[in-house]
Design a protein around this motif. Structure first.
Motif: not given
Length: 118
Positions: A7-12, A14-20, A37-42
């Protein structure tokens, strides 16, 4: 041997989502099953990023979103609203997600979370 489910959970952001997302793609090559896993808004942003990848990983990384419980688009633009949702809503929603996955699918063996999530 069963492939581990991560399970991968980035800080929501883009600078955190893209590397993960990149790390997740690398883990796929080694046979891991990934739930991202993403938050709904992103969530849509993450889906767009995955669709733009040159290699076809779109159907092998399972993207899921957890509700952020932020009412309107106007509220989302208020300073601190997203950070508040991350701290107050995300932990409980991710815990529910893990329980649901572990009851119905291959159990999660590993959790990779952005360090900023604490």
């Amino acid at each position: 041997m069963e492939t581990p489910h991560i399970l991968v959970i980035p800080y929501p952001a883009l600078g955190h989502v893209i590397p993960l997302m990149e790390l997740s793609s690398c883990l796929l090559k080694h046979g891991f099953q990934i739930t991202f896993v993403n938050m709904e808004f992103n969530h849509q942003n993450a889906m767009d990023i995955l669709a733009q990848k040159e290699e076809d990983v779109g159907d092998r990384i399972r993207l899921v979103s957890v509700p952020d419980e932020i009412g309107s688009t106007k509220e989302r633009k208020q300073p601190g609203k997203i950070s508040e949702a991350i701290l107050q809503t995300m932990p409980g929603k991710v815990e529910e997600l893990v329980e649901d996955i572990n009851e119905s699918e291959r159990k999660i063996k590993c959790l990779i979370a952005d360090q900023i999530l604490g």
